[in-house]
Motif scaffolding. Structure first.
Motif, mmCIF file in Angstrom:
data_model
loop_
_atom_site.group_PDB
_atom_site.id
_atom_site.type_symbol
_atom_site.label_atom_id
_atom_site.label_comp_id
_atom_site.label_asym_id
_atom_site.label_seq_id
_atom_site.Cartn_x
_atom_site.Cartn_y
_atom_site.Cartn_z
ATOM 1 N N CYS A 25 13.003 4.300 2.566
ATOM 2 C CA CYS A 25 12.911 4.840 1.342
ATOM 3 C C CYS A 25 12.013 6.275 1.518
ATOM 4 O O CYS A 25 11.056 6.504 0.714
ATOM 5 C CB CYS A 25 12.259 4.111 0.320
ATOM 6 N N PRO A 26 12.476 7.122 2.400
ATOM 7 C CA PRO A 26 11.959 8.509 2.654
ATOM 8 C C PRO A 26 12.173 9.348 1.030
ATOM 9 O O PRO A 26 13.179 9.214 0.314
ATOM 10 C CB PRO A 26 12.874 9.277 3.486
ATOM 11 N N ILE A 27 11.244 10.324 0.819
ATOM 12 C CA ILE A 27 11.236 10.885 -0.410
ATOM 13 C C ILE A 27 12.365 12.086 -0.311
ATOM 14 O O ILE A 27 12.556 12.649 0.400
ATOM 15 C CB ILE A 27 9.826 11.771 -0.569
ATOM 16 N N CYS A 28 13.113 11.828 -1.636
ATOM 17 C CA CYS A 28 13.994 13.108 -1.754
ATOM 18 C C CYS A 28 13.943 13.573 -2.959
ATOM 19 O O CYS A 28 13.870 13.092 -4.304
ATOM 20 C CB CYS A 28 15.717 12.105 -1.751
ATOM 21 N N LEU A 29 13.560 14.891 -3.286
ATOM 22 C CA LEU A 29 13.259 15.697 -4.230
ATOM 23 C C LEU A 29 14.304 15.901 -5.347
ATOM 24 O O LEU A 29 14.027 16.405 -6.340
ATOM 25 C CB LEU A 29 12.560 17.018 -3.833
ATOM 26 N N ASP A 30 15.551 15.546 -4.967
ATOM 27 C CA ASP A 30 16.759 15.855 -6.056
ATOM 28 C C ASP A 30 17.019 14.494 -6.890
ATOM 29 O O ASP A 30 17.780 14.722 -7.595
ATOM 30 C CB ASP A 30 18.092 16.343 -5.004
ATOM 31 N N MET A 31 16.139 13.486 -6.516
ATOM 32 C CA MET A 31 16.771 12.389 -7.392
ATOM 33 C C MET A 31 15.683 12.089 -8.259
ATOM 34 O O MET A 31 14.432 11.890 -8.261
ATOM 35 C CB MET A 31 16.610 11.061 -6.295
ATOM 36 N N PRO A 32 16.085 11.992 -9.554
ATOM 37 C CA PRO A 32 15.132 11.477 -10.747
ATOM 38 C C PRO A 32 14.193 10.471 -10.675
ATOM 39 O O PRO A 32 13.025 10.687 -11.005
ATOM 40 C CB PRO A 32 16.361 11.238 -11.972
ATOM 41 N N GLN A 33 14.499 9.343 -9.940
ATOM 42 C CA GLN A 33 13.730 8.260 -9.665
ATOM 43 C C GLN A 33 12.640 8.774 -9.083
ATOM 44 O O GLN A 33 11.395 8.202 -9.190
ATOM 45 C CB GLN A 33 14.356 7.127 -8.905
ATOM 46 N N GLU A 34 12.711 9.703 -8.019
ATOM 47 C CA GLU A 34 11.922 10.059 -7.209
ATOM 48 C C GLU A 34 10.741 10.957 -7.933
ATOM 49 O O GLU A 34 9.637 10.906 -7.765
ATOM 50 C CB GLU A 34 12.543 10.800 -5.942
ATOM 51 N N HIS A 35 11.478 11.698 -8.972
ATOM 52 C CA HIS A 35 10.519 12.499 -9.675
ATOM 53 C C HIS A 35 9.377 11.503 -10.599
ATOM 54 O O HIS A 35 8.511 12.108 -10.386
ATOM 55 C CB HIS A 35 11.384 13.201 -10.763
ATOM 56 N N GLN A 36 9.920 10.494 -11.088
ATOM 57 C CA GLN A 36 9.097 9.703 -11.853
ATOM 58 C C GLN A 36 7.957 8.942 -10.894
ATOM 59 O O GLN A 36 7.154 8.813 -11.295
ATOM 60 C CB GLN A 36 10.013 8.704 -12.425
#
Length: 373
Positions: A138-149
């Motif tokens: 589950c690496p961070i992906c800054l383009d995914m809304p779930q990751e923003h949350q």
């Protein structure tokens, strides 16, 4: 069947854009100039110098391997440890820092942290390592809304613990994004909206990024538009870097929304301090030293028999220029005859131009007595 989570997100967002929705009322947001001027808006505060506000969004970009992560670590350390300055820039606030790593192994992160902070580390420097996230799939992906949350929840947790970050470092943009065309302005919009949101929530965000083949920041140009500052780290001239052993680069501002700092566009290097840790220092000496004394230092540090071609390869000056500079040195009387060997006068001159590197020779007082003033 869509079996890729990023495709699912993209499809969902597309449906959301096409779905019917109620027109919102913008009237409550309308302000007159008089109302704006009389509003109770706190004055702008700065985190670093006059170019990084406490609520800001900026970028440092550079070619691979030049030392941009070291730069980010150094700035983060200055804020976390309450240093007065970093590279001559005044640090106005000290506090916690969140360093979001996108590519380094834990062993590299540990080594760099120890080299910069020493064995004691710092309780104010918080790291989000990529290795463990990758191991868990589950690496961070800054383009995914779930990751923003998820990031916002992490920031809420840190604030509840009394550790709200003064600075968030994202190192680096290329490794913290996946499944998108980084050159596409439209595909960068979600990322950009999130970074702007962080600024409006009172965070200072520093993005670390790579250069493209033209030497500019890689990817969509739209990302620079809302930034408060943009800094390029560039390779110094070969002559300036010839005597450097660690990271060494030119710091150049390409955008400043606020007031430009007094200290800008300079060369800095990573040095070992007397207590064994690394720290950045500004080095302008080589740009102020006449070229013939750069050659003189190169001669002094040659481990093999020097030659014009060897000096040219090391310093980066043309062979013809090296020949002229060597002739100047001989006329100055700092070399033994027609050789490349420094005499006592040459050693004294080296001490004058590079006092931190070359200690005062025994003959220095006699040399000073020759100076007619």
């Amino acid at each position: 069947m869509v079996d890729n989570i990023e495709d699912i997100i993209r499809e969902t967002m597309s449906e959301a854009r096409t779905a019917p929705h109620t027109t919102r009322d913008l009237v409550p947001y309308l302000m007159t100039a008089s109302a704006l001027l009389h509003s109770d808006i706190p004055p702008k505060k700065f985190l670093v110098s006059t170019f990084i506000p406490s609520s800001s969004f900026g970028m440092v970009f550079a070619p691979r391997g030049i030392g941009k992560s070291w730069f980010a670590f150094g700035l983060a350390k200055a804020i976390a440890t309450g240093a007065d300055t970093f590279l001559g820039w005044q640090i106005h606030e000290k506090g916690s820092v969140l360093f979001v790593d996108g590519e380094m192994s834990l062993v590299d992160l540990k080594e760099r942290t120890k080299l910069l902070f020493g064995p004691q580390g710092s309780p104010k420097f918080h790291i989000m390592p990529s290795e463990q996230l990758y191991q868990n799939g589950c690496p961070i992906c800054l383009d995914m809304p779930q990751e923003h949350q998820a990031i916002l929840q992490l920031l809420d947790y840190m604030e509840q613990q009394g550790e709200k970050p003064k600075l968030i470092v994202l190192d680096n943009l290329s490794t913290l994004r996946r499944g998108v065309n980084e050159n596409d302005n439209s595909e960068t919009e979600k990322l950009l909206s999130f970074l702007i949101k962080l600024r409006h929530l009172g965070y200072a965000v520093l993005v670390i990024h790579h250069t493209n083949k033209a030497g500019e920041q890689r990817g969509a140009s739209i990302i620079e538009v809302p930034m408060d500052y943009v800094i390029r780290l560039a390779h110094p001239d070969k002559g300036e870097a010839a005597f450097k052993k660690g990271a060494c680069f030119n710091v150049q501002f390409t955008k400043v929304r606020n007031k430009e700092p007094q200290n800008r566009d300079f060369t800095c290097e990573l040095l070992e301090t007397p207590n064994g840790v690394l720290d950045f220092a500004i080095n302008t000496s080589l740009t102020e030293v006449p070229h013939e004394f750069v050659v003189l230092r190169a001669l002094a540090e040659c481990e093999v028999k020097p030659s014009i071609r060897l000096l040219s390869n090391r310093i980066g000056y043309a062979i013809g220029k090296i020949s002229k500079l060597v002739n100047i040195l001989r006329k100055e009387g700092v070399l033994v005859g027609d050789s490349y060997i420094l005499n006592e006068r040459g050693k004294c001159m080296l001490h004058e131009w590079f006092p931190q590197t070359y200690p005062e020779p025994d003959s220095y007082k006699e040399f000073q007595s020759e100076i007619p003033f």
